[in-house]
Design a protein around this motif. Sequence first.
Motif, PDB file in Angstrom:
ATOM      1  N   THR D   3       0.852  -1.187   0.000  1.00 18.69           N
ATOM      2  CA  THR D   3       0.000   0.000   0.000  1.00 18.69           C
ATOM      3  C   THR D   3       0.881   1.227   0.000  1.00 18.69           C
ATOM      4  OG1 THR D   3      -0.118  -0.294   2.366  1.00 18.69           O
ATOM      5  CG2 THR D   3      -2.064  -0.911   1.089  1.00 18.69           C
ATOM      6  N   SER D   4       0.714   2.030  -0.993  1.00 18.65           N
ATOM      7  CA  SER D   4       1.458   3.279  -1.075  1.00 18.65           C
ATOM      8  C   SER D   4       0.557   4.267  -1.781  1.00 18.65           C
ATOM      9  CB  SER D   4       2.759   3.076  -1.860  1.00 18.65           C
ATOM     10  OG  SER D   4       2.413   2.870  -3.219  1.00 18.65           O
ATOM     11  N   ALA D   5       1.083   5.410  -2.051  1.00 22.93           N
ATOM     12  CA  ALA D   5       0.286   6.410  -2.753  1.00 22.93           C
ATOM     13  C   ALA D   5      -0.180   5.871  -4.097  1.00 22.93           C
ATOM     14  CB  ALA D   5       1.091   7.681  -2.949  1.00 22.93           C
ATOM     15  N   TRP D   6       0.611   4.961  -4.667  1.00 21.01           N
ATOM     16  CA  TRP D   6       0.269   4.458  -6.002  1.00 21.01           C
ATOM     17  C   TRP D   6      -0.855   3.454  -5.977  1.00 21.01           C
ATOM     18  CZ3 TRP D   6       1.931   7.541  -9.446  1.00 21.01           C
ATOM     19  CH2 TRP D   6       3.127   8.249  -9.230  1.00 21.01           C
ATOM     20  N   THR D   7      -1.104   2.893  -4.814  1.00 18.61           N
ATOM     21  CA  THR D   7      -2.193   1.920  -4.752  1.00 18.61           C
ATOM     22  C   THR D   7      -3.243   2.351  -3.740  1.00 18.61           C
ATOM     23  OG1 THR D   7      -1.037   0.674  -3.077  1.00 18.61           O
ATOM     24  CG2 THR D   7      -0.692   0.012  -5.361  1.00 18.61           C
ATOM     25  N   SER D   8      -3.192   3.602  -3.341  1.00 21.13           N
ATOM     26  CA  SER D   8      -4.108   4.073  -2.317  1.00 21.13           C
ATOM     27  C   SER D   8      -5.541   4.054  -2.837  1.00 21.13           C
ATOM     28  CB  SER D   8      -3.717   5.495  -1.922  1.00 21.13           C
ATOM     29  OG  SER D   8      -4.849   6.284  -1.711  1.00 21.13           O
ATOM     30  N   PRO D   9      -6.511   3.791  -1.948  1.00 17.67           N
ATOM     31  CA  PRO D   9      -7.924   3.816  -2.401  1.00 17.67           C
ATOM     32  C   PRO D   9      -8.365   5.183  -2.892  1.00 17.67           C
ATOM     33  CG  PRO D   9      -7.763   3.502  -0.016  1.00 17.67           C
ATOM     34  CD  PRO D   9      -6.380   3.335  -0.563  1.00 17.67           C
ATOM     35  N   TRP D  10      -7.641   6.223  -2.498  1.00 11.92           N
ATOM     36  CA  TRP D  10      -8.010   7.566  -2.973  1.00 11.92           C
ATOM     37  C   TRP D  10      -7.877   7.681  -4.487  1.00 11.92           C
ATOM     38  CZ3 TRP D  10     -10.397  11.290  -0.397  1.00 11.92           C
ATOM     39  CH2 TRP D  10     -10.478  11.139   0.993  1.00 11.92           C
ATOM     40  N   LEU D  11      -7.112   6.745  -5.061  1.00 12.83           N
ATOM     41  CA  LEU D  11      -6.990   6.768  -6.512  1.00 12.83           C
ATOM     42  C   LEU D  11      -8.334   6.568  -7.193  1.00 12.83           C
ATOM     43  CD1 LEU D  11      -3.761   4.798  -7.405  1.00 12.83           C
ATOM     44  CD2 LEU D  11      -4.292   7.186  -7.798  1.00 12.83           C
ATOM     45  N   LEU D  12      -9.251   5.853  -6.497  1.00 11.25           N
ATOM     46  CA  LEU D  12     -10.526   5.537  -7.160  1.00 11.25           C
ATOM     47  C   LEU D  12     -11.303   6.807  -7.502  1.00 11.25           C
ATOM     48  CD1 LEU D  12     -11.555   2.458  -5.016  1.00 11.25           C
ATOM     49  CD2 LEU D  12     -10.404   2.500  -7.213  1.00 11.25           C
ATOM     50  N   PRO D  13     -11.599   7.657  -6.498  1.00 11.48           N
ATOM     51  CA  PRO D  13     -12.295   8.889  -6.896  1.00 11.48           C
ATOM     52  C   PRO D  13     -11.433   9.795  -7.756  1.00 11.48           C
ATOM     53  CG  PRO D  13     -11.816   8.911  -4.539  1.00 11.48           C
ATOM     54  CD  PRO D  13     -11.510   7.536  -5.029  1.00 11.48           C
ATOM     55  N   LEU D  14     -10.148   9.848  -7.452  1.00 11.27           N
ATOM     56  CA  LEU D  14      -9.285  10.761  -8.217  1.00 11.27           C
ATOM     57  C   LEU D  14      -9.247  10.369  -9.690  1.00 11.27           C
ATOM     58  CD1 LEU D  14      -6.312  11.477  -5.822  1.00 11.27           C
ATOM     59  CD2 LEU D  14      -8.199  12.951  -6.516  1.00 11.27           C
ATOM     60  N   ALA D  15      -9.147   9.062  -9.930  1.00 13.00           N
ATOM     61  CA  ALA D  15      -9.075   8.610 -11.322  1.00 13.00           C
ATOM     62  C   ALA D  15     -10.347   8.967 -12.062  1.00 13.00           C
ATOM     63  CB  ALA D  15      -8.848   7.108 -11.359  1.00 13.00           C
ATOM     64  N   ALA D  16     -11.491   8.901 -11.367  1.00 12.01           N
ATOM     65  CA  ALA D  16     -12.748   9.203 -12.038  1.00 12.01           C
ATOM     66  C   ALA D  16     -12.913  10.693 -12.252  1.00 12.01           C
ATOM     67  CB  ALA D  16     -13.909   8.657 -11.218  1.00 12.01           C
ATOM     68  N   LEU D  17     -12.359  11.469 -11.329  1.00  9.70           N
ATOM     69  CA  LEU D  17     -12.538  12.912 -11.455  1.00  9.70           C
ATOM     70  C   LEU D  17     -11.489  13.548 -12.360  1.00  9.70           C
ATOM     71  CD1 LEU D  17     -13.575  13.822  -7.834  1.00  9.70           C
ATOM     72  CD2 LEU D  17     -14.988  13.560  -9.852  1.00  9.70           C
ATOM     73  N   PHE D  18     -10.441  12.797 -12.655  1.00 10.28           N
ATOM     74  CA  PHE D  18      -9.361  13.344 -13.464  1.00 10.28           C
ATOM     75  C   PHE D  18      -9.854  13.877 -14.816  1.00 10.28           C
ATOM     76  CE2 PHE D  18      -5.523  12.610 -16.170  1.00 10.28           C
ATOM     77  CZ  PHE D  18      -4.780  13.633 -15.625  1.00 10.28           C
ATOM     78  N   PRO D  19     -10.674  13.112 -15.543  1.00  6.48           N
ATOM     79  CA  PRO D  19     -11.173  13.655 -16.822  1.00  6.48           C
ATOM     80  C   PRO D  19     -11.973  14.935 -16.634  1.00  6.48           C
ATOM     81  CG  PRO D  19     -11.689  11.326 -16.630  1.00  6.48           C
ATOM     82  CD  PRO D  19     -11.144  11.744 -15.315  1.00  6.48           C
ATOM     83  N   LEU D  20     -12.687  15.016 -15.516  1.00  2.39           N
ATOM     84  CA  LEU D  20     -13.483  16.207 -15.240  1.00  2.39           C
ATOM     85  C   LEU D  20     -12.563  17.417 -15.117  1.00  2.39           C
ATOM     86  CD1 LEU D  20     -16.506  16.501 -14.725  1.00  2.39           C
ATOM     87  CD2 LEU D  20     -16.017  16.513 -12.305  1.00  2.39           C
ATOM     88  N   LEU D  21     -11.440  17.169 -14.425  1.00  2.76           N
ATOM     89  CA  LEU D  21     -10.445  18.217 -14.241  1.00  2.76           C
ATOM     90  C   LEU D  21      -9.897  18.656 -15.593  1.00  2.76           C
ATOM     91  CD1 LEU D  21      -9.626  19.029 -11.378  1.00  2.76           C
ATOM     92  CD2 LEU D  21      -7.459  17.884 -11.801  1.00  2.76           C
ATOM     93  N   VAL D  53      -4.976  -0.894  -7.696  1.00  3.92           N
ATOM     94  CA  VAL D  53      -5.617  -0.714  -6.388  1.00  3.92           C
ATOM     95  C   VAL D  53      -6.148  -2.069  -5.933  1.00  3.92           C
ATOM     96  CG1 VAL D  53      -7.492   0.397  -5.162  1.00  3.92           C
ATOM     97  CG2 VAL D  53      -6.195   1.665  -6.844  1.00  3.92           C
ATOM     98  N   PRO D  54      -5.810  -2.462  -4.718  1.00  2.00           N
ATOM     99  CA  PRO D  54      -6.180  -3.813  -4.290  1.00  2.00           C
ATOM    100  C   PRO D  54      -7.676  -3.941  -4.026  1.00  2.00           C
ATOM    101  CG  PRO D  54      -5.168  -2.616  -2.498  1.00  2.00           C
ATOM    102  CD  PRO D  54      -5.061  -1.738  -3.697  1.00  2.00           C
ATOM    103  N   ASP D  55      -8.136  -5.169  -4.000  1.00  4.01           N
ATOM    104  CA  ASP D  55      -9.531  -5.441  -3.646  1.00  4.01           C
ATOM    105  C   ASP D  55      -9.814  -4.941  -2.238  1.00  4.01           C
ATOM    106  OD1 ASP D  55     -10.303  -6.480  -5.945  1.00  4.01           O
ATOM    107  OD2 ASP D  55     -10.396  -8.578  -5.312  1.00  4.01           O
ATOM    108  N   GLU D  56     -11.075  -4.636  -1.983  1.00  5.65           N
ATOM    109  CA  GLU D  56     -11.537  -4.197  -0.675  1.00  5.65           C
ATOM    110  C   GLU D  56     -11.032  -2.811  -0.299  1.00  5.65           C
ATOM    111  OE1 GLU D  56     -13.761  -6.094   0.846  1.00  5.65           O
ATOM    112  OE2 GLU D  56     -13.454  -7.572  -0.736  1.00  5.65           O
ATOM    113  N   ALA D  57     -10.284  -2.164  -1.198  1.00  6.46           N
ATOM    114  CA  ALA D  57      -9.859  -0.804  -0.888  1.00  6.46           C
ATOM    115  C   ALA D  57     -11.107   0.082  -0.893  1.00  6.46           C
ATOM    116  CB  ALA D  57      -8.871  -0.309  -1.925  1.00  6.46           C
ATOM    117  N   THR D  58     -11.303   0.806   0.220  1.00  5.26           N
ATOM    118  CA  THR D  58     -12.513   1.607   0.339  1.00  5.26           C
ATOM    119  C   THR D  58     -12.158   3.015   0.792  1.00  5.26           C
ATOM    120  OG1 THR D  58     -13.791  -0.307   0.954  1.00  5.26           O
ATOM    121  CG2 THR D  58     -14.727   1.807   1.521  1.00  5.26           C
ATOM    122  N   VAL D  59     -12.845   3.981   0.250  1.00  6.00           N
ATOM    123  CA  VAL D  59     -12.663   5.340   0.731  1.00  6.00           C
ATOM    124  C   VAL D  59     -14.047   5.984   0.800  1.00  6.00           C
ATOM    125  CG1 VAL D  59     -12.225   6.212  -1.593  1.00  6.00           C
ATOM    126  CG2 VAL D  59     -11.478   7.519   0.350  1.00  6.00           C
TER     127      VAL D  59
END
Lengths: 100, 323, 514, 558
Positions: D3-21, D53-59
């Motif tokens: 688990t690091s910044a590269w696999t953090s669950p925060w990537l999930l919303p960030l990845a989805a919002l990136f195109p919006l940005l 991002v691993p399974d069960e990662a939740t934010v």
Amino acid sequence: MIVLELLSAFLICLGIFFFFASAVGLLRFPDTLCRMHALAKADNLALGCVIMGAMLRQTDLYAVGKLLLIWVVTLLSSATGGFLLAQRIRRKNLALERDI
Amino acid sequence: MSPGLVFDTVLAFSLVVLAVITLRQRTPGEAVVQLMIFGLLLALSWLRVDAPDLALTEAAIGSGVTGALLLAALRRTGFGKPFPAPVSAWLRYPVTLGCAVLGLILSLVVMQSWHHPAGLTELTRQYMPETGTENPVTAVILNYRAYDTLLEIGVLLVAALSVYTLSGPASGTPVKPPGPIFRFYMRIMTPVFWLVVPYMVWVGGRAPGGAFQAGALLSGLGALTLLGPSPWPMRLRRRVVRWGLTLGFTLFLAAAAWMWQHGNFLGYPPEQAKNWILLIEIACTLSIGISLTVMFAGCAGWLHEDPKIAPESAAQAPKRRHP
Amino acid sequence: MMPPPWLLTLPVVLPLTFGILTLLFPSDWLARAGRHGALLCAATVVPCTRWIWQAGSLHQSLGGWVAPLGIDLYLDGMACLFLIFGALMGLGISFYAAAYFPPSPDGARTRNDLFWPLWFVTWGGINSLFLTLDLFNIYVTLELISVAGVGLILIAGTPGATRAALQYQMQALIAGLVYLLGVGLIYNVVGTLDLQLMGAELQPGPMKNMGMALMTSGILIKAALFPMHFWLPRAHADAPAPVSAVLSGLVVTVAFVILTRIWFAGLHRLAPFLLPRLLGGLGATGILWGGILALRQTRLKRVLAYSTVSQIGYLFLVFALTFHDAPGQGLVWTGAVYLAISHGLAKGAAFMAAGYLQKAEGSDSLQHLRGCARKHPVAVMVLAVASINLMGLPPSTGFIGKWMMLKASFYTQQWMLAVVMLGGGLLAAAYLFRVFEILLQPAETEFDKTQSDAPQTEKKPTALGYSPRGMLIPAMLLALATLVPVLFITAPEALLRIGAPVPFTDFISPGGAP
Amino acid sequence: MMTSAWTSPWLLPLAALFPLLLAALPAIPALRRHQLHLLPIAAIPALWAGLFVPDEATVTLTHALMESTWTMDHLGRVFQLFTAFGWLVAGLFSISYLRDHPRKGPFAIPFLLAMSGNLLLPTAADAVTFYTGFGVMSFASWGLVVHAGTPEARRAGRVYMTLVLLGELMVFPGLVKGTLWAESSLLSAIRTHWTLDPDPRFQIALIFFGFALKAGLFPFHFWLPLAHPAAPAPASAVLSGCMIKAGLLAWLRLLPLGEFAMPILGQTITLLAGTSMIGALVIGLTQTHPKALLAYSSLSKMGMMMLLLAPAMIEPQLAPAAIAAVLVYATFHSLHKSALFLGTALPPSRGKTGLMILLCASFAGLPFLSGALAKTSVKTLLDHPAFPNGQPFAPLFALSALLTLLLMFRFLLLTQLRPSNSKPQAPSSQLPAPHSALSWTLAVLAALLFPLLAQHFDLSTNPGYAYRPVTALTAEPALWGGLLLIAVWAIFKPKLPFHIPPGDLLNLLPRISRPWLARMETLLEETETRLNGAPGGLAYLIITLLLVGLMVSFSALI
């Protein structure tokens, strides 16, 4: 005292009669100039009688003065207003118009 | 049946009849005259319920000033032109019926459960010594509920401004020079007005009177002057008029805010209350008089706004041509 | 901790002061004065918010005369939230207007200059209405706003605007008088004009109920609920764009806020269960009526005005959905507040964008605006963001409001209201997409000048007379502001709970997530 | 995985919002010229998140959207991967495809918005976030459909929008009612709490049919064949490859599959989905526009996936197997459709023709290609012991396979073998531009290497699943029948007996209602004008009387 009261009552009644007469005139007279006559009757004579009657009932000189002032101002205004109205009618050549 | 009740009944009946007559007039000119008579009767009825302040205000503003304003406005649109579209019969009857039913319910409810108001008369009396005035009405207007009055003054100011916005480049016909009789009348009446107006302001502290009545009178003087030989208010600089318009509101607002240092918005310290109230009354009288005069002038089409003002559509950027 | 004496009065006094100042200032200062004034006036909300966050709701009596005798101002969560809303709208409208009204070429005063005093006085009045608890004061302030509204509409100077202003004035007069009659009856029974004191006396009686009915009826015209909406489309569409934003975004909302206050102060206990149904039914009809008519309009501002008629309907569903002691009424109320605020912001932004298009293209006739998205992409974006709100789509605040109200309508099993709410969203989408389809059309091949039904001026452009950027930035920010609460939804909700007039209980069990 | 910044669950919303940005970037004038280059970049974080991002990662974002929650699970990962890949490929493709197009801005912004909405879906764990993503995606893609601006595109946009709105209208109350009873807006909670609802049938139907509009189930399918030919090729690719699967994902997340039996719904869906699967193929065969043909093929395949889910509604035991089969098929279909749609826009060349034939063969399920794998997974489900009446289904699937084969043949005829017939919306240059070539190669590779990918990403959760080439060759009557038919066609070249225009049912919609509607609207408008005058006063009077009457009579009652 009784005399004063009676006189006052008589004057007020007289004023009311003139008011009534001028109201009838306002309704029944044919054109504006005639109606103005009726109005002037109300302002001058009727109001005058009523105010004189009311003055007789006052004990306070101050109030008498106020009543008198009211009458004077009304006289002035009605005269001027009547004049202006008549002037307007004359200017516009509306003397025979049936309504204001 | 006491004579008072008879009188009241006749009064109420004539009010209704007059209202109907006013509504049924064919031309605006006639309707305005009827409305003024209606206003006078209304003032009489205020007198009957022991509210001389309201009667005075109703007579001065409700009947006098409003009538003058409407007549002045009719100068621009025409007295004798009949109302554009008379309401058709199939609408008139249900509306009349509905109004009658509403009035009936209202009077039934009021007659059934009217009791002498449990209101605030006692409280008002109780705190009178702290208000700096002897007239309970003035106490309510300028002390207990001064905030309402502040906003009311604002309403007048805003109304005058609205008339300003209405007065466009199209101006009314110039006033004809008045005759000698009118000039004579003016010469006598002007001092009388100048006497009565301050009296009205001053008397407001003890008896019926105060800024609204005095202001209405002042506007009467204003209207006379406008009609007279030298309508000097029209030649005043716009800026001066604006200052005059806002004077009452400004002073009232400033006084209200000044009281923050005493801990309360609009809370005059009791010992200075009388002075403050008098000051505010004077300023408001001036402003009310000026704003009503401005409205009169505006309604008559005498307010010459800058002719360069174009309506919104013309002020817009020119349309670019489509290819 | 003692509140500073100016805390609740400053949000009223400062706009009024600027109303006076802008009347006295010379013409060429006005735009700047308007902007700076707006910043200052908006800043007055900050201490209020701070206070309520730290110390809770607050009563302040004006002049030191406590409620039955004097007038009380009251700051609770709702008032604070609406003050913030008013500040946002005020900022947006002021900055927009500063760019909208062209500076007069030689510094002479023009009719447009009267916008500033009238607008600031309106702002002060609106802030006062958010805070006041006094029935008569509400009347006075409503009159203040209405008269100022007449002046504001008249600034347009067109014959249409004059007619609209006259009608606006008539409805304001009638509404005011009916309301005042109601206040009189209530005062006779209760002996007080204070809302909270009045609410404490809950015994229904003919006089009191009649008074309440008349007061409600007066406010209904002000709020332009169907079928009392007839004055609205003209007034809102024919006024200059900043004024449309004021009237449609702020003034209508205010009427709703007042009715909410009266309702929860006791009206809902005095009323038979049919009354909320009546209000809800009118609201529902209004939603559909406004939506269908918006579909048929040929001018952009008319579409938006009818959309307001439709959106007001939603707000009145709150009365049908909350009833005495029902669970979840806090949620419904929150939803309605969100809807009111999001509609205000969105409608303000939409009118601003429409005003920009009208200025830039010379008319707001849809036929005329065909394909203008290419030339004015930002304005169309503003319209788009605002539309998301008006349609109640995620991720807008309007969506969350609708979600909450829909949930309540399911819980109370008022299926018809749910259907109407959804149908209203469909209609909103329909009339807005109709607009977008026209705006986004690629080429003007089908453009037919003869079909254009609005007057056009054929002058060559010399100077714009307005600043596109100055108009579009405030509009965009207002539109985006509707999306912000979605990110911080817990903050307004917590704010609303402070001193709320309704209990916040959840539907099924306490403590469940919404 | 660490688990690091590269696999953090925060990537999930960030990845989805990136195109919006990125969608906001064209506001900067300097970047406006290069806005198309943003499109592929926008999908990269999502692809990354799907991979690492691993399974069960939740934010949980407490303050946003009424507690927005994001979770990575197996289902989400699969959808995330093929969705992100589809968008990446389409984005890359559009760089050269739209380079000389005057309306770049009106393409890039809705493209990015729709991408953002679509990428929200796989990992969104609560109803509000999911609905938000769904709404953003659906509405933004209207911009893609009408992009060409032609009258056909506008008509397609109108139809599309109407159906999207209807869908939203059904989904919205369904979700709200779900959260009411679940007392939580988590999708998993809604899914498991249907039983608490006294009457869940209505809501389930709402949710099913609401999302079915997006997925193009039979009576609501007509937007697809209108939208696809009108939209630019990359847009069609993502519409058919990625966005159409959103409805599927919603069903998998929300419907109480495996919780309890819903026989009536299941049977209805069987009927509709069966009609969809076969009917779309038949109509598709008569199409002359290759993209309309592909659209009908998508409809058929979506019908097929629904047909796979329907038995699980009748028989809860089947749910895991059905879900596994659908997952395999969805991935397979997504990868192929992207490649096929992009292929229609490439200028003809020999290499392209070869690859196209291979792709079509694979899509038609010819042995030894990835299509066979997908087909086997379907067969495994049909052979499941709990499958109630698998036998009647088998001929249906066989017929579908046969028709698909024919359809693909016709597609090849239309695009490759008879290039005069094809009308690719290609740019002016004849050589494929580097970006499109690269993107298309990537898409085709992914489609052909699907078996490897499926193995790597653990798609074979279906226990009976195996890759059985020998059986495929021998036990496929449909295959041989299809090839026979093709041969007959190739020899005799019969004319098609009829042509059904795209948007079939829509053309049959009666127009009788129009004048009636218009009259009603006129009536309404007249009433409104009247209200403006004296009748408005009467209306107000009536309302006041009502209010007063209600209130006063109430007080009198008490």
